[in-house]
Design an enzyme around this catalytic site. Structure first.
Site, PDB file in Angstrom:
ATOM      1  N   CYS A  40       0.818  -1.217   0.000  1.00 24.88           N
ATOM      2  CA  CYS A  40       0.000   0.000   0.000  1.00 24.88           C
ATOM      3  C   CYS A  40       0.853   1.270   0.000  1.00 24.88           C
ATOM      4  O   CYS A  40       1.940   1.290   0.574  1.00 24.88           O
ATOM      5  CB  CYS A  40      -0.876   0.030   1.238  1.00 24.88           C
ATOM      6  SG  CYS A  40      -1.844  -1.440   1.463  1.00 24.88           S
ATOM      7  N   ARG A  75       4.663   0.421  -6.084  1.00 25.02           N
ATOM      8  CA  ARG A  75       4.586  -0.422  -4.899  1.00 25.02           C
ATOM      9  C   ARG A  75       3.575  -1.555  -5.067  1.00 25.02           C
ATOM     10  O   ARG A  75       3.586  -2.519  -4.298  1.00 25.02           O
ATOM     11  CB  ARG A  75       4.207   0.424  -3.678  1.00 25.02           C
ATOM     12  CG  ARG A  75       5.262   1.453  -3.329  1.00 25.02           C
ATOM     13  CD  ARG A  75       4.755   2.398  -2.263  1.00 25.02           C
ATOM     14  NE  ARG A  75       4.594   1.751  -0.977  1.00 25.02           N
ATOM     15  CZ  ARG A  75       5.573   1.539  -0.102  1.00 25.02           C
ATOM     16  NH1 ARG A  75       6.789   1.934  -0.393  1.00 25.02           N
ATOM     17  NH2 ARG A  75       5.341   0.949   1.049  1.00 25.02           N
ATOM     18  N   TRP A 132      -3.090  -2.565  -1.568  1.00 27.11           N
ATOM     19  CA  TRP A 132      -2.737  -3.894  -2.057  1.00 27.11           C
ATOM     20  C   TRP A 132      -3.449  -4.849  -1.107  1.00 27.11           C
ATOM     21  O   TRP A 132      -3.096  -4.949   0.071  1.00 27.11           O
ATOM     22  CB  TRP A 132      -1.218  -4.065  -2.008  1.00 27.11           C
ATOM     23  CG  TRP A 132      -0.700  -5.313  -2.655  1.00 27.11           C
ATOM     24  CD1 TRP A 132      -0.394  -5.474  -3.980  1.00 27.11           C
ATOM     25  CD2 TRP A 132      -0.408  -6.566  -2.017  1.00 27.11           C
ATOM     26  NE1 TRP A 132       0.061  -6.753  -4.191  1.00 27.11           N
ATOM     27  CE2 TRP A 132       0.067  -7.449  -3.017  1.00 27.11           C
ATOM     28  CE3 TRP A 132      -0.513  -7.042  -0.716  1.00 27.11           C
ATOM     29  CZ2 TRP A 132       0.441  -8.755  -2.742  1.00 27.11           C
ATOM     30  CZ3 TRP A 132      -0.138  -8.346  -0.448  1.00 27.11           C
ATOM     31  CH2 TRP A 132       0.336  -9.184  -1.453  1.00 27.11           C
ATOM     32  N   ASN A 148      -1.189   1.254   5.992  1.00 22.30           N
ATOM     33  CA  ASN A 148      -0.362   0.244   5.330  1.00 22.30           C
ATOM     34  C   ASN A 148       0.140  -0.677   6.427  1.00 22.30           C
ATOM     35  O   ASN A 148       0.647  -0.213   7.445  1.00 22.30           O
ATOM     36  CB  ASN A 148       0.816   0.938   4.611  1.00 22.30           C
ATOM     37  CG  ASN A 148       1.823  -0.062   4.050  1.00 22.30           C
ATOM     38  OD1 ASN A 148       1.513  -1.234   3.868  1.00 22.30           O
ATOM     39  ND2 ASN A 148       3.025   0.417   3.775  1.00 22.30           N
ATOM     40  N   GLY A 149      -0.022  -1.997   6.236  1.00 22.83           N
ATOM     41  CA  GLY A 149       0.416  -2.951   7.256  1.00 22.83           C
ATOM     42  C   GLY A 149      -0.718  -3.905   7.566  1.00 22.83           C
ATOM     43  O   GLY A 149      -1.706  -3.972   6.834  1.00 22.83           O
ATOM     44  N   GLU A 159      17.728 -16.662 -10.099  1.00 20.84           N
ATOM     45  CA  GLU A 159      17.324 -15.276 -10.306  1.00 20.84           C
ATOM     46  C   GLU A 159      16.727 -15.092 -11.709  1.00 20.84           C
ATOM     47  O   GLU A 159      15.723 -14.404 -11.877  1.00 20.84           O
ATOM     48  CB  GLU A 159      18.520 -14.339 -10.079  1.00 20.84           C
ATOM     49  CG  GLU A 159      18.273 -12.868 -10.345  1.00 20.84           C
ATOM     50  CD  GLU A 159      17.087 -12.260  -9.578  1.00 20.84           C
ATOM     51  OE1 GLU A 159      16.539 -12.905  -8.668  1.00 20.84           O
ATOM     52  OE2 GLU A 159      16.691 -11.137  -9.927  1.00 20.84           O
ATOM     53  N   LYS A 214      12.928 -13.769 -12.352  1.00 18.27           N
ATOM     54  CA  LYS A 214      12.678 -12.559 -13.163  1.00 18.27           C
ATOM     55  C   LYS A 214      11.656 -12.875 -14.244  1.00 18.27           C
ATOM     56  O   LYS A 214      10.714 -12.130 -14.461  1.00 18.27           O
ATOM     57  CB  LYS A 214      14.015 -12.130 -13.794  1.00 18.27           C
ATOM     58  CG  LYS A 214      14.210 -10.679 -14.033  1.00 18.27           C
ATOM     59  CD  LYS A 214      14.569  -9.843 -12.838  1.00 18.27           C
ATOM     60  CE  LYS A 214      14.071 -10.263 -11.545  1.00 18.27           C
ATOM     61  NZ  LYS A 214      14.362  -9.542 -10.394  1.00 18.27           N
ATOM     62  N   GLU A 235       8.022 -13.535 -12.753  1.00 17.76           N
ATOM     63  CA  GLU A 235       7.302 -12.419 -12.135  1.00 17.76           C
ATOM     64  C   GLU A 235       6.772 -11.410 -13.156  1.00 17.76           C
ATOM     65  O   GLU A 235       5.727 -10.814 -12.927  1.00 17.76           O
ATOM     66  CB  GLU A 235       8.107 -11.743 -11.022  1.00 17.76           C
ATOM     67  CG  GLU A 235       9.308 -10.943 -11.429  1.00 17.76           C
ATOM     68  CD  GLU A 235      10.015 -10.296 -10.221  1.00 17.76           C
ATOM     69  OE1 GLU A 235       9.375  -9.967  -9.218  1.00 17.76           O
ATOM     70  OE2 GLU A 235      11.243 -10.127 -10.309  1.00 17.76           O
ATOM     71  N   HIS A 265      17.177 -36.049 -11.545  1.00 19.08           N
ATOM     72  CA  HIS A 265      16.628 -36.753 -10.380  1.00 19.08           C
ATOM     73  C   HIS A 265      15.121 -36.548 -10.267  1.00 19.08           C
ATOM     74  O   HIS A 265      14.558 -36.630  -9.179  1.00 19.08           O
ATOM     75  CB  HIS A 265      17.355 -36.318  -9.106  1.00 19.08           C
ATOM     76  CG  HIS A 265      18.803 -36.704  -9.119  1.00 19.08           C
ATOM     77  ND1 HIS A 265      19.231 -37.993  -8.893  1.00 19.08           N
ATOM     78  CD2 HIS A 265      19.914 -35.996  -9.420  1.00 19.08           C
ATOM     79  CE1 HIS A 265      20.546 -38.053  -9.022  1.00 19.08           C
ATOM     80  NE2 HIS A 265      20.984 -36.838  -9.338  1.00 19.08           N
ATOM     81  N   LYS A 286       6.314  -3.813  -4.855  1.00 18.64           N
ATOM     82  CA  LYS A 286       7.757  -3.555  -4.851  1.00 18.64           C
ATOM     83  C   LYS A 286       8.351  -3.775  -3.467  1.00 18.64           C
ATOM     84  O   LYS A 286       9.393  -4.378  -3.314  1.00 18.64           O
ATOM     85  CB  LYS A 286       8.011  -2.113  -5.325  1.00 18.64           C
ATOM     86  CG  LYS A 286       9.476  -1.711  -5.348  1.00 18.64           C
ATOM     87  CD  LYS A 286      10.228  -2.456  -6.435  1.00 18.64           C
ATOM     88  CE  LYS A 286      11.679  -2.077  -6.520  1.00 18.64           C
ATOM     89  NZ  LYS A 286      12.436  -3.065  -7.320  1.00 18.64           N
TER      90      LYS A 286
END
Ligand code: AGP
Length: 607
Positions: free
Chosen positions: A2, A27, A74, A100-101, A480, A484, A487, A503, A602
């Site tokens: 948020c 964000r 969010w 926010n939280g 990584e 990338k 996402e 395996h 973010k």
């Protein structure tokens, strides 16, 4: 997560709030709203969807007030819809709140407030804050907010306005970021600096459980006991352009193109007369002599940088290193003592799991060194020592330049520790230092080769599933590269150690499956070539990324993306840029919202 913006001054608040929220779009959010004190009452406008929808709704209202709070949400508690959007307003219509939280004890508080006659409209945890401030309000808003936050468990950054107090508003925080912007005849609050940068460069960084009382000419900050706190003004020295797209189509492309510069900014000041000088930290040779273990703790991309860090520190400084995902580390009762060094890695410096892992480490007596990008962030402030990655503001949700600079700092740390422990000879150290100095121009060359990657992506963007395999440092890179890709392009992807695929997971390889292979490690090249033959025998299409000199790779891979001939040890800094470009072009070809991928934020400030 948020975003919060608040304004008090002489100008019309609504456009300032919405413009500020636009700067926080990175964000991540799914709904937005504003509350403005207007003609004697609080007016709230909010809706599900992008800020464009909010702008249209606001345009149909007359919102002329000069005090207001705004929010991008969010969703955590309750789906994204108009009702669950912030601001939330108390039943009396007096108090409006943005948050926010996560309020962890909201059910208990909700039941209490319901027993006192409060009606709840939304499914959010935040609505309890609006009603609780209202319940505690006996004519003094500051007192009401202080009582309220003493009852809250969890994390919060809050903006609160009250229709009885048209000339002020309040802000408070715990474990979620919030800054106060200091203007002339106007003041601001925001979740992050870009939201207010066009208005002021002077800010206060609020500490946990501090409460700011803002009017247009003054900002006073109090601790939880109501005592005024003297705050230092933090002057932001990066310019507005750093947080703008500057002609690029996406922030992500702009940020990848900045990699040569930010690598230089991160590496050069720390190499003096051919020697590594980390003068912002003070880790003594005696400490390193008696060290028990290093723990690297981080999330997501920063965690993947940590995996590279483990290889480097163990190889060069011969200290055992464990790498942990922060959300696991903080709850697994890690074995730590004053002989353990915890290296925390975070771009934002606000990731809640990473912050709590830091606190857990300090509580257990470990020393904490952090690698952070955002100056003055919570992680930077709470660590014993900090090494900044000078990557500048990173706006795209997908981390690129921050990762390269995190790697750069980890190389510097590994070399510094190795030198202090006597586990590296001068010649080897000089060679690594020379290579590190070359990195900005090496990455520049990788960027110049972007058309080849773009072409390959234009032929393969319909892939349903892509595997990344690598060995040694290339395995860390594969993780990584895979993150990338998934996402931003939403293509299913998995990363495997080259030797591990057979395996089990090789069962998923069939005709046409795309396999991406970073191959930068000379001593493992033959092994990787065998792994490529294994997947090709099952019909895979292979994209390899390797140094120019490795001609034999061309004989097995379908397409080879070349990077300059750099030492295998430093190759990850260059090879990852190719993989970032690959993810970018795949996402662009698919028409994805590259900078604001679905469901992602973010800065992850909730657990
Ligand atoms: C990066 O592309 C991701 N979006 C994400 O994994 C990120 O690296 C992670 O959330 C950690 O963030 P931090 O570095 O700000 O702590």
């Amino acid at each position: 997560m948020c975003g919060i913006v608040g304004y008090i001054g002489e100008r019309c608040a609504a456009p300032i709030l919405i413009n500020g929220l636009k700067k926080l779009e990175y964000r991540g959010y799914d709904s937005a709203g504003v509350a403005v004190f207007d003609n004697g009452a609080l007016k709230v406008v909010k809706c599900k969807g992008r800020l464009k929808c909010l702008e249209e709704k606001v345009a149909n209202e007359t919102l002329e007030g000069k005090v207001g709070i705004g929010h991008t949400r969010w969703a955590t508690h309750g789906e994204p819809n108009d009702v669950n959007s912030h601001p939330h307003i108390s039943n009396s219509g007096k108090i409006a709140v943005v948050h926010n939280g996560i309020i962890e004890n909201y059910i208990k508080l909700k039941e209490f407030l319901q027993s006192k006659g409060y009606n709840f409209e939304s499914d959010t945890d935040t609505e309890v804050v609006a009603h609780l401030v209202d319940y505690n309000y006996k004519g003094d808003l500051k007192e009401a907010v202080m009582s309220t936050i003493s009852e809250l468990e969890g994390s919060y950054a809050l903006g609160v306005i009250c229709s009885d107090c048209p000339d002020m508003f309040l802000a408070a925080r715990k474990d979620s970021p919030l800054i106060v912007g200091l203007g002339r005849g106007e003041n601001f609050i925001a979740s992050d600096i870009p939201a207010i940068l066009e208005h002021t460069r002077d800010i206060y960084i609020l500490e946990d459980k501090e409460i700011a009382v803002l009017d247009k000419d003054n900002v006073k900050v109090f601790n939880i006991y109501g005592t005024e706190v003297k705050k230092e003004v933090f002057h932001v020295n990066w310019d507005v352009a750093a947080a703008e797209k500057s002609g690029y189509k996406h922030f992500m492309m702009k940020e990848m193109c900045e990699e040569p510069k930010v690598l230089k900014d991160t590496i050069s000041p720390r190499i003096k007369d051919g020697k590594i000088v980390l003068d912002s930290i003070n880790i003594e040779p005696e400490y390193l002599e008696n060290i028990n273990r290093i723990h690297i703790v981080a999330c997501g991309t920063a965690y993947h940088a940590g995996v590279v860090g483990k290889y480097l520190i163990e190889k060069l400084a011969r200290i055992p290193v464990e790498v942990d995902v922060a959300s696991e580390f903080r709850y697994r009762d890690p074995l730590l003592s004053d002989k353990d060094l915890v290296i925390i890695i975070s771009q934002s410096g606000e990731t809640i799991d990473t912050l709590f892992a830091l606190r857990e480490s300090k509580r257990k007596g470990a020393r904490v060194l952090s690698i952070v990008n955002v100056v003055g962030s919570s992680i930077a402030r709470e660590s014993d020592e900090v090494l900044y990655t000078w990557a500048g503001p990173e706006i795209a949700v997908a981390s690129t330049k921050a990762y390269n600079t995190q790697l750069a700092v980890l190389y510097l740390i590994a070399c510094d520790f190795a030198k202090k422990r006597g586990t590296i000879d001068d010649e080897q150290l000089e060679r690594i230092i020379e290579q590190l100095k070359e990195m900005p121009s090496v990455v520049d060359k990788v960027l110049q080769n972007k058309e080849a990657i773009q072409k390959f992506s234009s032929e393969h963007y319909n892939a349903k599933s892509i595997f990344f395999i690598g060995r040694g440092l290339d395995y860390a890179l594969s993780m990584e590269g895979s993150l990338k890709l998934k996402e931003i392009s939403y293509i299913h992807s998995e990363a495997y150690a080259g030797g591990e695929l057979k395996h089990g997971t090789i069962a998923l390889i069939e005709k046409g499956t795309l396999v991406v292979c970073p191959m930068t490690q000379d001593d493992l090249l033959e092994k990787m070539i065998s792994n490529i033959r294994e997947v090709k025998a099952r019909g895979a299409v292979v994209l390899a990324i390797t140094q120019e000199k490795n001609k034999e790779v061309e004989k097995v891979a379908d397409v080879v993306i070349k990077i300059p001939d750099v030492d295998p040890l430093v190759a990850p800094i260059a090879a990852i840029t190719s993989m970032q470009l690959f993810a970018y072009y795949m996402a662009v070809q698919k028409g994805c919202d590259v900078d604001k991928p679905r469901n992602l934020a973010k800065s992850v400030t909730v657990e």
